[in-house]
Design an enzyme around this catalytic site. Structure first.
Site, PDB file in Angstrom:
ATOM      1  N   HIS A  79     -10.827   9.703  -3.912  1.00 18.91           N
ATOM      2  CA  HIS A  79      -9.370   9.691  -4.071  1.00 18.91           C
ATOM      3  C   HIS A  79      -8.818   8.267  -4.072  1.00 18.91           C
ATOM      4  O   HIS A  79      -9.229   7.441  -3.261  1.00 18.91           O
ATOM      5  CB  HIS A  79      -8.721  10.497  -2.945  1.00 18.91           C
ATOM      6  CG  HIS A  79      -7.336  10.955  -3.262  1.00 18.91           C
ATOM      7  ND1 HIS A  79      -6.254  10.098  -3.286  1.00 18.91           N
ATOM      8  CD2 HIS A  79      -6.846  12.180  -3.581  1.00 18.91           C
ATOM      9  CE1 HIS A  79      -5.165  10.781  -3.594  1.00 18.91           C
ATOM     10  NE2 HIS A  79      -5.495  12.038  -3.787  1.00 18.91           N
ATOM     11  N   PRO A 125       4.061  -8.065   5.345  1.00 20.94           N
ATOM     12  CA  PRO A 125       3.514  -9.265   4.703  1.00 20.94           C
ATOM     13  C   PRO A 125       3.068  -9.017   3.268  1.00 20.94           C
ATOM     14  O   PRO A 125       2.804  -7.885   2.876  1.00 20.94           O
ATOM     15  CB  PRO A 125       2.311  -9.603   5.591  1.00 20.94           C
ATOM     16  CG  PRO A 125       1.860  -8.270   6.116  1.00 20.94           C
ATOM     17  CD  PRO A 125       3.123  -7.486   6.338  1.00 20.94           C
ATOM     18  N   ASP A 126       2.969 -10.109   2.506  1.00 19.68           N
ATOM     19  CA  ASP A 126       2.454  -9.993   1.140  1.00 19.68           C
ATOM     20  C   ASP A 126       0.975 -10.365   1.100  1.00 19.68           C
ATOM     21  O   ASP A 126       0.506 -11.083   0.213  1.00 19.68           O
ATOM     22  CB  ASP A 126       3.269 -10.844   0.168  1.00 19.68           C
ATOM     23  CG  ASP A 126       3.299 -12.315   0.549  1.00 19.68           C
ATOM     24  OD1 ASP A 126       2.706 -12.674   1.596  1.00 19.68           O
ATOM     25  OD2 ASP A 126       3.910 -13.110  -0.189  1.00 19.68           O
ATOM     26  N   SER A 127       0.256  -9.861   2.081  1.00 22.35           N
ATOM     27  CA  SER A 127      -1.197 -10.023   2.135  1.00 22.35           C
ATOM     28  C   SER A 127      -1.777  -8.798   2.834  1.00 22.35           C
ATOM     29  O   SER A 127      -1.078  -8.118   3.598  1.00 22.35           O
ATOM     30  CB  SER A 127      -1.583 -11.297   2.884  1.00 22.35           C
ATOM     31  OG  SER A 127      -1.114 -11.246   4.222  1.00 22.35           O
ATOM     32  N   GLY A 165      -4.626  -6.873   5.304  1.00 23.36           N
ATOM     33  CA  GLY A 165      -5.663  -6.911   6.312  1.00 23.36           C
ATOM     34  C   GLY A 165      -6.596  -5.740   6.110  1.00 23.36           C
ATOM     35  O   GLY A 165      -6.520  -5.030   5.099  1.00 23.36           O
TER      36      GLY A 165
END
Length: 301
Positions: free
Chosen positions: A86, A169-171, A173
């Site tokens: 998926h 955030p624009d990252s 994890g």
């Protein structure tokens, strides 16, 4: 003075774990002691490596429950190690909130508040979708996350304007990103067909799919399920009052005949409204049954 009526919502979060049941149990345990939470259903799918939990609570508790589940999932599920059939963005992949006795506006406000807190407190990127979308193109889930844009692709795309998160955030994890939104009731319905040829499955899925000229409010994908040695037509019915289950089954059966295959088995993921089931019964039994003829409905209402 009588107590103020509790505004009830349903939540159907999808988690990117379907093989280690202990992790899902810990996610469920994280909300069991929250006042008013009632766990209704759990669907675990090892092939998709995905689990769907259905629960209800008062709208005043949905943010607490959401934060707890998303935080727990982030601590347990590493998207760097995840694989499954998926499409997925994160440990908590999608967190829909559905009005029961609350209003849709109530759910929109609650979902956006949840998204804001997930972004600021858990430092997880959040995309708002469906009725809660803050970017018009994000009303449709497929415009955010699809088979071509998943966790791996999002690592780079998240830095672009098109995929800039609404919160957080624009990252990415190891927990990935989460998609949150208020939406109407949806029926997740799958049918296995008597072939292992994924090309046939994709043609049938396309014939049914609303955006390809099939049935309105129907979204479809085709998967080859190794454990069953069959193709699965995976479907989301976004408005069962416009697209009945019996229409889907009948059209799928017609399309199957073109390829000399047939439907083998249906399965429901999560829960469905009683009226959708009555609609199917009335079609095949040529009857006009209403919910007040259902024993359990009369007993419990």
């Amino acid at each position: 003075m009588p107590d103020k009526e509790v505004k009830i919502v349903e939540a159907v979060p999808n988690f990117s774990e379907g093989r280690d049941i202990s992790k899902i149990e810990k996610i469920i345990d994280s909300i069991k002691n929250i006042e008013g939470v009632k766990i209704l259903d759990l669907n675990v799918d090892p092939q998709h490596n995905r689990s769907v939990i259905t629960f209800t609570c008062g709208i005043e508790r949905i943010i607490e429950a959401g934060i707890s589940m998303i935080k727990t999932a982030a601590s347990l599920i590493d998207m760097e190690k995840h694989s499954g059939l998926h499409p997925r963005f994160g440990a908590t992949d999608v967190f829909p909130i559905i009005p029961i006795t609350a209003s849709m506006d109530d759910c929109i406000i609650a979902s956006r508040n949840l998204g804001r807190l997930v972004g600021s407190e858990l430092n997880i990127p959040v995309y708002m979708y469906s009725e809660s979308a803050m970017v018009p193109e994000r009303r449709n889930l497929e415009n955010i996350r699809n088979k071509n844009v998943q966790y791996e692709e999002l690592k780079e795309l998240i830095k672009t304007d098109k995929y800039r998160p609404d919160f957080g955030p624009d990252s990415l994890g190891s927990a990935g990103a989460v998609i949150i939104g208020a939406r109407p009731a949806l029926i997740a319905y799958n049918i296995y067909i008597s072939t292992d040829d994924i090309k046939i499955g994709r043609r049938i899925a396309s014939a049914l799919r609303g955006r390809d000229g099939g049935l309105n409010t129907l979204k479809t994908l085709a998967f080859y399920i190794e454990a069953r040695k069959m193709v699965q037509i995976s479907m989301n019915i976004t408005d069962y009052k416009k697209t009945s289950i019996y229409k889907i089954f009948e059209l799928l059966s017609i399309e199957c005949r073109r390829y000399n295959v047939y439907p083998v088995e249906s399965e429901l993921i999560g829960l469905m409204p009683m009226d959708a089931l009555i609609d199917v019964f009335n079609y095949y039994m040529k009857s006009n049954i209403t919910r007040d003829k259902i024993l359990e409905y009369k007993i419990f209402t």
